[in-house]
Design an enzyme around this catalytic site. Structure first.
Site, PDB file in Angstrom:
ATOM      1  CB  ALA A 103       5.268  -7.239  15.525  1.00  0.00           C
ATOM      2  CE  LYS A 117      -5.762  -8.954   9.530  1.00  0.00           C
ATOM      3  NZ  LYS A 117      -4.485  -8.230   9.622  1.00  0.00           N
ATOM      4  N   GLY A 151      -8.147  -5.784  11.965  1.00  0.00           N
ATOM      5  CA  GLY A 151      -8.837  -5.751  10.681  1.00  0.00           C
ATOM      6  C   GLY A 151      -8.435  -4.512   9.903  1.00  0.00           C
ATOM      7  CG  ASP A 152      -4.792  -4.311   8.499  1.00  0.00           C
ATOM      8  OD1 ASP A 152      -5.164  -5.359   7.939  1.00  0.00           O
ATOM      9  OD2 ASP A 152      -3.646  -4.157   8.946  1.00  0.00           O
ATOM     10  CB  SER A 155      -7.800   1.194  14.692  1.00  0.00           C
ATOM     11  OG  SER A 155      -6.517   1.541  14.241  1.00  0.00           O
ATOM     12  NE  ARG A 207       0.401   5.190  11.390  1.00  0.00           N
ATOM     13  CZ  ARG A 207      -0.462   4.253  11.029  1.00  0.00           C
ATOM     14  NH1 ARG A 207      -1.119   3.545  11.942  1.00  0.00           N
ATOM     15  NH2 ARG A 207      -0.666   4.002   9.762  1.00  0.00           N
ATOM     16  CD  GLU A 212      -2.466  -1.301   2.712  1.00  0.00           C
ATOM     17  OE1 GLU A 212      -3.562  -1.875   2.785  1.00  0.00           O
ATOM     18  OE2 GLU A 212      -1.858  -0.855   3.712  1.00  0.00           O
TER      19      GLU A 212
END
Length: 353
Positions: free
Chosen positions: A153, A245, A240-241, A306, A126, A70
Site C-alpha cells: 500500500a 520487526k 521495521g516499525d 524510519s 505523510r 498505537e
C-alpha cells in the site's frame, strides 16, 4: 410534552470539522498528489526545525498476537495532536487494510478539538513526504534510480514523493507476492514512471542509488543482506516499525551512518533495536537545522531508520486544517456537548427527553 426541534439545535461550539476518506481524496486531487506531498513535506520540515518546542514521547503501543494498536501524541504551545493507528500484517489476507488511522487536532488553550480526520490515506502521504524530505538531505546528489522492495500500500506514495521532492523517476520493483508488483507496476506506469520488474531483492538494488524497503511481516527479517549494499547508496528503511520487526542485516547498520526521528522510540521499534542501546545515531531535526552533518561524500552509506513519529502526524493535521479553513472538503460534526450553562450538562440531557 414534545420539545421543539429548534431547542435542541447544537450551538456553533458543538461542531468540529471532520474530513472523511471521501473528502480527503477530493482534497488531495484538488491540489494534485505531488503538490499535496510537496506542501506537506514543507510543513514537516518547518516543524522538524522547531523540534525543541514540542512535547515528545514514544508512542503508546498495545501489542497482541495479531498486531499492534498505537496512540501517537504530541503538542506545541498552541495545539495538541494525536493519531490512532493499527498495524496488523495478517489483515490483507482477510480483506482488511494492514494499517488504518484517524487523528485529532485540538486547541491547547481550551482543549476543544478543532479537527477530526481520517488518517489512513494521510499517514501514507505523510510517511512518503517524510521519506522524500529526508532523501533531500541524505540521498546521493543526482540520484535517478530507486529500488522498491515491498510493493504494498505504501509503494506508490513513496514513488510519487521521491519524484516530487528528489526528481527520481526510474523504479526497480520487487515483492515476494507477484500480484503486489502487478498492482504497483500498473499504477506507477499510469503515473509516468519508468518501471523495471525484478526477480529478487538482489537484482532490484542493482544500479539503484536509493533503496526503499517497505515490507509488512511482523518478524525479524533480512530483506537486505550486507553484500547487496554498495558504497554511496541511501537506504530508506520504512518497514521495521515495532519491537521484533526489522528488515536489514545487522552488518548493514554497522557500515552506515544512521539517521532517526526520535531515538527513544527508534531504539525500541527500528532497525537499531539490533544494536547496543548507546550506539551512535544522528537525529534528523539537527541535520535540518544545520547542527549535524547529513551526507558528507559520495561513498557514504546513509540509512534513514524510519518508524514514524507523532510530530509528522501533527504536521499533517495542521496542514489539512489549514487547507480546509474555507469550509470545503469537510463536514461539521455535532461532537461536543455545549449546554447553555456550562455547569448544567444534566439539564441539557433532561430537556432532550
Amino acid at each position: 410534552m414534545a420539545v421543539k426541534p429548534s431547542t435542541l439545535k447544537p450551538s456553533a461550539q458543538a461542531y468540529v470539522p471532520f474530513v472523511s476518506v471521501e473528502n480527503m481524496m477530493k482534497l488531495v486531487h484538488a491540489h494534485g498528489v505531488e503538490a499535496f506531498i510537496t506542501g506537506l513535506a514543507s510543513v514537516i520540515e518547518k516543524d522538524f526545525k522547531r523540534w525543541p518546542e514540542f512535547d515528545k514521547t514514544p508512542r503508546v503501543a498495545s501489542h497482541s498476537r495479531d498486531g499492534v494498536i498505537e496512540l501517537m501524541p504530541t503538542a506545541d504551545a498552541e495545539n495538541y495532536g494525536f493519531k490512532y493507528v493499527n498495524g496488523h500484517p495478517k489483515n490483507m489476507r482477510e480483506g482488511y487494510q494492514t494499517v488504518t488511522a484517524f487523528g485529532v487536532l485540538s486547541s491547547v488553550a481550551n482543549g476543544y478539538p478543532i479537527l477530526l480526520t481520517e488518517m489512513t490515506l494521510l499517514t501514507a502521504l505523510r510517511t512518503a513526504a517524510t521519506s522524500a524530505l529526508v532523501g533531500r538531505y541524505l540521498a546521493p546528489k543526482g540520484a535517478e534510480v530507486m529500488a522498491m522492495i515491498g510493493n504494498g500500500a505504501q509503494c506508490e506514495f513513496q514513488a510519487m514523493a521521491f519524484r516530487a521532492l528528489c526528481g527520481i523517476n526510474k523504479l526497480r520493483l520487487y515483492d515476494i507476492d507477484p500480484a503486489a508488483t502487478d498492482k504497483a507496476e500498473r499504477n506507477l506506469k499510469a503515473q509516468g514512471f519508468e518501471v523495471v520488474r525484478c526477480a529478487d531483492s538482489q537484482s532490484a538494488v542493482e544500479g539503484a542509488q536509493v533503496i526503499t524497503t517497505c515490507t509488512a511481516d511482523k518478524q525479524y527479517a533480512t530483506i537486505l543482506t550486507d553484500n547487496m549494499v554498495g558504497a554511496g547508496v541511501h537506504i530508506n528503511a520504512i518497514g521495521g516499525d515495532c519491537p521484533g520487526k526489522t528488515e536489514l542485516h545487522r552488518d548493514i547498520l554497522l557500515r552506515s551512518d544512521i539517521f532517526v526521528e526520535y531515538p527513544e522510540q527508534t531504539r525500541i521499534e527500528g532497525e537499531i533495536q539490533q544494536l547496543d542501546a548507546d550506539y551512535p545515531v544522528t537525529e534528523l531535526w539537527q541535520v535540518m537545522r544545520g547542527e549535524a552533518a547529513g551526507r558528507r561524500d559520495e561513498k557514504q552509506i546513509t540509512l534513514f531508520d524510519s518508524v514514524g513519529f507523532a510530530i509528522e502526524d501533527f504536521s499533517a493535521l495542521c496542514y489539512v486544517h489549514g487547507l480546509i479553513e474555507g469550509g470545503e472538503f469537510c463536514e461539521m460534526l455535532d461532537l461536543l456537548a455545549d449546554p447553555d450553562d456550562p455547569r448544567d450538562l444534566f439539564g441539557m440531557l433532561t430537556r432532550a427527553a
